[in-house]
Design a protein around this motif. Structure first.
Motif, PDB file in Angstrom:
ATOM      1  N   HIS A 185       0.871  -1.178   0.000  1.00  0.00           N
ATOM      2  CA  HIS A 185       0.000   0.000   0.000  1.00  0.00           C
ATOM      3  C   HIS A 185       0.904   1.222   0.000  1.00  0.00           C
ATOM      4  O   HIS A 185       2.097   1.142   0.289  1.00  0.00           O
ATOM      5  N   ARG A 192      -2.822  -3.018  -2.501  1.00  0.00           N
ATOM      6  CA  ARG A 192      -2.616  -2.976  -3.954  1.00  0.00           C
ATOM      7  C   ARG A 192      -1.606  -4.055  -4.307  1.00  0.00           C
ATOM      8  O   ARG A 192      -1.068  -4.749  -3.421  1.00  0.00           O
ATOM      9  N   HIS A 227       0.772  -3.272  -7.092  1.00  0.00           N
ATOM     10  CA  HIS A 227       1.666  -2.666  -8.089  1.00  0.00           C
ATOM     11  C   HIS A 227       2.713  -1.741  -7.463  1.00  0.00           C
ATOM     12  O   HIS A 227       3.378  -0.993  -8.157  1.00  0.00           O
ATOM     13  N   THR A 244     -11.210   1.276  -6.105  1.00  0.00           N
ATOM     14  CA  THR A 244     -10.966   1.467  -7.532  1.00  0.00           C
ATOM     15  C   THR A 244     -12.228   1.340  -8.378  1.00  0.00           C
ATOM     16  O   THR A 244     -12.275   1.845  -9.498  1.00  0.00           O
ATOM     17  N   ARG A 247      -5.204  -0.965 -15.700  1.00  0.00           N
ATOM     18  CA  ARG A 247      -4.396  -1.109 -14.489  1.00  0.00           C
ATOM     19  C   ARG A 247      -3.697   0.205 -14.191  1.00  0.00           C
ATOM     20  O   ARG A 247      -3.486   1.030 -15.081  1.00  0.00           O
ATOM     21  N   SER A 306      -1.850   4.944  -7.968  1.00  0.00           N
ATOM     22  CA  SER A 306      -2.786   4.787  -6.859  1.00  0.00           C
ATOM     23  C   SER A 306      -2.204   3.938  -5.731  1.00  0.00           C
ATOM     24  O   SER A 306      -1.397   3.026  -5.963  1.00  0.00           O
ATOM     25  N   HIS A 348      -4.212   2.049  -4.245  1.00  0.00           N
ATOM     26  CA  HIS A 348      -5.204   0.976  -4.203  1.00  0.00           C
ATOM     27  C   HIS A 348      -5.084   0.085  -5.431  1.00  0.00           C
ATOM     28  O   HIS A 348      -4.532   0.484  -6.454  1.00  0.00           O
ATOM     29  N   ALA A 349      -5.625  -1.107  -5.324  1.00  0.00           N
ATOM     30  CA  ALA A 349      -5.413  -2.139  -6.336  1.00  0.00           C
ATOM     31  C   ALA A 349      -6.215  -1.880  -7.601  1.00  0.00           C
ATOM     32  O   ALA A 349      -7.344  -1.391  -7.556  1.00  0.00           O
ATOM     33  N   SER A 350      -5.632  -2.224  -8.728  1.00  0.00           N
ATOM     34  CA  SER A 350      -6.388  -2.317  -9.974  1.00  0.00           C
ATOM     35  C   SER A 350      -7.457  -3.394  -9.803  1.00  0.00           C
ATOM     36  O   SER A 350      -7.320  -4.304  -8.977  1.00  0.00           O
ATOM     37  N   ASP A 391      -6.963  -7.341  -9.266  1.00  0.00           N
ATOM     38  CA  ASP A 391      -6.192  -7.885  -8.142  1.00  0.00           C
ATOM     39  C   ASP A 391      -7.045  -8.225  -6.923  1.00  0.00           C
ATOM     40  O   ASP A 391      -6.873  -9.308  -6.342  1.00  0.00           O
TER      41      ASP A 391
END
Length: 416
Positions: A130, A154, A156, A183, A192, A364, A366-368, A371
């Motif tokens: 995160h 997240r 990424h 998201t 993404r 971001s 936060h996750a795409s 995920d």
């Protein structure tokens, strides 16, 4: 085990979850709504026992973002507050520099994978990727029922391996999964967010093309971003200039792999308002660890064409006095929505008045969309409850029939 989501079933921010088992209770997060005023009593959730000494056993914080701890000051000094050990250190390091700081009086410092007991509740934190350092998802077991609260996460960032590890070895037999959906509504299913490594590459391009100083507007507590800025500085031959607040936050991580004030290609500049603060509070001790690479106004002007300056608006007066903004470029490296607020518009105008071009390099926290679905499939809970989202209606499209909508302020029982 019973659950009441005080806030979060249809909004992002202000997260707060109350759990009850065997006549005793705990809270998971006590956050401030987005753009909320912590003194606005209409935003304060009605929770009995916040002063402690009752059946409310503790407040457990998932991570160090205001929308998860921004109302924690409502907890009295007798109520234990559990939080990550590094989060506790960062809150302490930031205390002097923030207008409304928070450090719990009675802290329980936890670490990932180590279960701690609060009455009938067994709480196991799981370190996640995160934008807040030391962020955790929380697994809670009580009365033969198991709940998993995703917190914010997240896949990424620089700790993406933590997400993959959680999928590879998920918590088992989860009855209820409280899944964040920040998201939803912001991305299409097949889109993404950029990775943190891609943000680093974007910063590198900007730094290489800049004739003068690069001003990077980013949160010092976004440690992934501090690493990206430093790495881009190393690759471009520039020096990362941080203020005392950032230097103290980085030191508080306790992580030898995080850039520190005494590293090569790092310099510490203490702006005027921080020098006044140090003198007023007689905290000259804070300067000692950062002396090796400390620079002063005359040094800053000489370094300007090779400097990347971690920027906040309060520092503009210093930069104007030093006359070091010729050929400068600014990089907005946080949520773009801030620029649409009054203070953000003032920043844009200040840059324009100085003929400073404004670039953007961010991703971001936060996750795409794909995920969280991977995580839900791995955990395979009996029910999945939307939280931390403005789009709860979209959950069924992505998570299927296991989704169960709940409403703020209503108790519900975790079924067998």
């Amino acid at each position: 085990m019973r659950v009441k989501i005080h806030r979060g079933t249809k909004e992002i921010g202000g997260s707060c979850i109350e759990l009850e088992a065997q006549g005793e209770r705990i809270l998971l997060d006590l956050g401030l709504p987005l753009d909320g005023d912590p003194e606005d009593s209409t935003l304060h959730p009605g929770i009995e026992g916040l002063q402690g000494a009752g059946d409310l056993l503790a407040l457990v914080l998932s991570h160090g973002h205001l929308d998860h701890w921004g109302l924690a000051h409502l907890a009295g000094p007798e109520l234990p507050v559990a939080l990550g050990a590094a989060t506790h250190r960062i809150l302490k390091a930031a205390q002097l520099f923030l207008p409304k700081p928070y450090v719990p009086h009675k802290a329980i410092k936890y670490s990932s994978g180590n279960t701690f007991i609060l009455g009938p509740f067994a709480v196991t934190p799981h370190l996640v990727d995160h934008s807040a350092y030391d962020a955790h998802a929380l697994e809670v077991e009580a009365g033969g029922r198991r709940l998993f609260y995703s917190g914010d996460l997240r896949a990424h960032g620089r700790k993406a391996a933590l997400f993959e590890r959680l999928i590879a070895d998920p918590p088992r037999n989860i009855d209820a999964l409280l899944m964040e959906g920040s998201t939803l509504g912001r991305l299409e299913t097949d889109q993404r967010f950029p990775t943190e490594a891609e943000v680093e590459d974007k910063l590198l391009d900007i730094f290489r093309q800049a004739d003068g100083m690069a001003l990077v507007a980013a949160s010092a507590q976004n440690i992934d971003r501090m690493v990206s800025v430093y790495r881009a500085c190393k690759r471009s031959g520039r020096t990362m200039v941080i203020d005392l607040y950032a230097a103290e936050v980085l030191r508080a991580t306790g992580n030898a792999n995080i850039p520190q004030s005494d590293w090569s290609q790092v310099a510490v500049y203490v702006p005027h308002y921080q020098r006044v603060l140090i003198k007023q509070e007689q905290r000259f001790d804070l300067l000692e660890p950062h002396k090796p690479n400390r620079i002063f106004p005359e040094d800053l002007k000489a370094l300007a064409h090779k400097a990347v300056f971690l920027f906040r608006p309060a520092m503009l007066k210093d930069l104007d006095r030093v006359d070091c903004l010729a050929g400068a470029v600014a990089v907005w490296s946080q949520w773009e929505g801030y620029l649409r607020q009054d203070k953000g518009r003032e920043i844009v105008e200040a840059f324009a008045a100085r003929d400073i071009r404004l670039e953007h390099a961010h991703t971001s926290g936060h996750a795409s969309i794909g995920d969280p679905k991977r995580l839900a499939d791995a955990i395979a809970p009996k029910v999945l409850v939307p939280i931390h989202t403005f789009e709860p209606d979209r959950f069924t499209d992505h998570f299927g029939p296991r989704v169960t909508r709940k409403e703020d302020g209503h108790w519900w029982e975790i079924a067998a």
